[in-house]
Design an enzyme around this catalytic site. Structure first.
Site, PDB file in Angstrom:
ATOM      1  N   ASP A  59      34.811  38.064  43.229  1.00 47.65           N
ATOM      2  CA  ASP A  59      35.040  39.513  43.182  1.00 47.65           C
ATOM      3  C   ASP A  59      34.478  40.158  41.919  1.00 47.65           C
ATOM      4  OD1 ASP A  59      36.618  38.848  45.416  1.00 47.65           O
ATOM      5  OD2 ASP A  59      38.416  38.713  44.179  1.00 47.65           O
ATOM      6  N   GLU A 100      36.737  47.421  52.325  1.00 49.27           N
ATOM      7  CA  GLU A 100      37.444  47.239  51.050  1.00 49.27           C
ATOM      8  C   GLU A 100      36.464  47.158  49.889  1.00 49.27           C
ATOM      9  OE1 GLU A 100      39.677  43.724  51.888  1.00 49.27           O
ATOM     10  OE2 GLU A 100      37.919  42.516  52.254  1.00 49.27           O
TER      11      GLU A 100
END
Length: 586
Positions: free
Chosen positions: A81, A257
């Site tokens: 991430d 997202e």
């Protein structure tokens, strides 16, 4: 981010199962009071020294670097991430850490090739309370942004721990530490900040659809809020849904997202991940005249994905997505994102890593260069950049050796704890690093007295020297390979009667089984070694410092893969000590 699809179960059942696991993990109780911060030395605390990690992946030996090249991923091991920002000629990158402590590593570079870790954004218990958190909860999907309007850096993140929710911390200099967290008044996950050139600020994030409007399992939306820079808080009532479902709602896209907003040539671009963090992962982009929308998807989405490629391609990189963009030192754009490098059995033991690709933004929309074809292990450096990785203090990649005699006062940032500070259980000695054992087993959801490194290769060797004389069967020290509290191996020294024994235990779904044990002589320190060749892990030991003897046969790395264990982390290699041992020699 943060939800991986495994196996062949329906997606809805997989999501519900993962949420149930997280809820169950939150229910465990931590050590009493503040015991994770109290260090009472045991008389027979083990001392570890001569730590050597050596990577040996064939992809690197088969693809040696030439001048002007560097390896991808840029951060090997579980650094998922990624988010990136720039101030002048300085680049800063962050990644998820879940229940690892300290949380959210911060990396610095001048050129996007050579990186150094300068610390962690969440390095105090007052910022990050994960003491009773399952390994795949905690903090994830951080974003780092520099605001030129007030010369301040911001790190915003979702914290599934300590009742924190979404938080932001600030710094004038990321190398000198970060503020206490500001708790933000909104639900959802994966927040990021956007600072417009007119001085206004916004938060954008993933959220559930409005109540009663959910159309299918995995239906999510992207919301934006006005952000008050003086109060460090979203402004109540300003929230607005700017993407419903994803690129094409009629196709029932799942898990839109990890949003980021960028401004270029007077237009606003919204870039998001879509498809879930597993094999259907991708990156998509939208455009608008305003940060509050409406946003229109690009006609060529996705702009990054590996999902449509052959599963049998060599040197496979998969699950690509969850990206962030930055302008490079050569004036061109680059994107960092997560991906995986599975082993020969398609298992994900290393975890999700940080990759980078050049981005072509010569047209209206950005496109990752070669982001839709099989990724290569090497890239060309930006013009004028020399590859110094592994030298002059820069973070290594490719096949490298990390040697640490564990006698330095300040530990390398690569050494981390789990659910609590390392300082609660470590002491530096002239002989090495002493670990004061907690009365906590590695299978418990509590702070453990374990010092961890990330597994960074599919094939590697890790060796350490252990000076230890266990006093009872409750005492154990050695190496653990940890995917989670419910999936791990323990290779350690304990006691049975008057004798010392090495034991090897496999824990799967919380059920443990002793695979092998051997009585050993511990008059002198003993060397412990684990050698992985893809999915096969061999544990061995040496009592003379020269020859190594295997303890049992090679074991499968299946339980060290997210395919089997679930969750979001990669394998951690731990120097483990406990006074609550339950591994008994055969």
């Amino acid at each position: 981010m943060k939800r991986i699809e495994f196996g062949f179960a329906p997606q809805g059942k997989r999501r519900v199962a993962m949420l149930c696991v997280l809820v169950a993990l939150f229910s465990f109780m931590a050590l009493p009071g503040n015991s994770q911060n109290i260090k009472k030395k045991a008389k027979n605390a083990p001392v570890f020294s001569n730590s050597v990690y050596e990577g040996n992946d064939k992809v690197y030996s088969d693809n040696p670097l030439k001048p002007g090249e560097f390896y991808n991923p840029i951060l090997q091991g579980a650094y998922p991430d990624p988010a990136i920002t720039r101030k002048g000629n300085d680049y800063y990158l962050v990644a998820s850490t879940f229940a690892i402590f300290p949380g959210v590593p911060v990396f610095h570079s001048k050129d996007l090739v050579n990186w150094t870790q300068i610390g962690h954004a969440l390095d105090r218990v007052s910022q990050l309370d994960v003491h009773d958190t399952g390994i795949s909860a905690g903090v994830y999907a951080p974003d780092i942004e520099y605001n030129p309007n007030n010369d301040t850096f911001y790190m915003i993140v979702t914290a599934f721990a300590g009742g924190a929710g979404n938080i932001v911390v600030k710094s004038k200099d990321p190398a000198k530490g970060w503020s206490e967290p500001f708790k933000l008044n909104f639900q959802g996950i994966d927040p990021s900040l956007f600072f417009d050139d007119n001085g206004k600020a916004y938060v954008v994030h993933n959220d559930a659809p409005d109540k009663g409007t959910e159309l299918y399992e995995g239906h999510r939306v992207i919301k934006v809020w006005d952000y008050d820079l003086e109060k460090d808080q979203v402004i109540a009532g300003t929230d607005k849904i700017i993407v419903n479902g994803g690129v094409d709602l009629s196709k029932k896209p799942i898990w839109i997202e990890a949003p980021h907003i960028y401004k270029r040539n007077g237009k606003y671009y919204l870039m998001c991940a879509e498809g879930g963090t597993g094999g259907n992962h991708s990156e998509v982009v939208f455009i608008s005249d305003s940060p509050k929308g409406p946003f229109t998807p690009a006609p060529n989405n996705p702009i990054l994905s590996q999902r449509h490629l052959s599963q049998n391609r060599p040197n496979k990189v998969d699950w690509a997505g969850h990206a962030d963009l930055v302008e490079g030192p050569d004036g061109k754009h680059y994107g960092v994102f997560l991906g995986i490098r599975p082993n020969e059995k398609n298992r994900v033991n290393i975890g999700r890593e940080t990759f980078i690709l050049p981005v072509d933004w010569s047209g209206q929309f950005p496109v990752f260069v070669n982001g839709l074809v099989p990724m290569e292990p090497k890239l060309k450096t930006p013009a004028g950049v020399e590859n110094k990785t592994g030298k002059e203090g820069f973070f290594p990649n490719g096949n490298f050796t990390f040697t640490d005699n564990l006698t330095y006062k300040n530990l390398d940032y690569r050494w981390v704890g789990l659910r609590g500070p390392r300082e609660a259980f470590i002491s530096q000695t002239k002989k090495g690093l002493q670990i004061n054992p907690f009365p906590v087993n590695i299978k418990e959801v509590k702070p453990t007295s374990t010092l961890f490194l990330r597994q960074q290769h599919n094939s590697f060797t890790y060796t350490t020297t252990l000076d230890y004389k266990p006093a009872s069967e409750k005492d154990l020290a050695g190496i653990t390979l940890l995917q989670s509290e419910a999936f791990n191996y323990v290779f350690g020294l304990t006691r049975k009667g008057k004798d010392a024994y090495l034991v090897l235990e496999r824990t799967e779904k919380g059920a443990s089984k002793v695979i092998a044990s051997q009585k050993v002589d511990i008059q002198k320190p003993i060397q412990l070694r684990v050698k992985a060749e893809g999915d096969a892990y061999q544990f061995s030991y040496s009592t003379d410092g020269k020859s190594f003897m295997d303890l049992g046969s090679p074991v499968s790395g299946d339980i060290l893969s997210t395919n089997v264990a679930g969750g979001f982390t990669g394998t951690l290699i731990g120097l483990y000590a406990t006074s609550a041992n339950d591994v008994q020699p055969q």
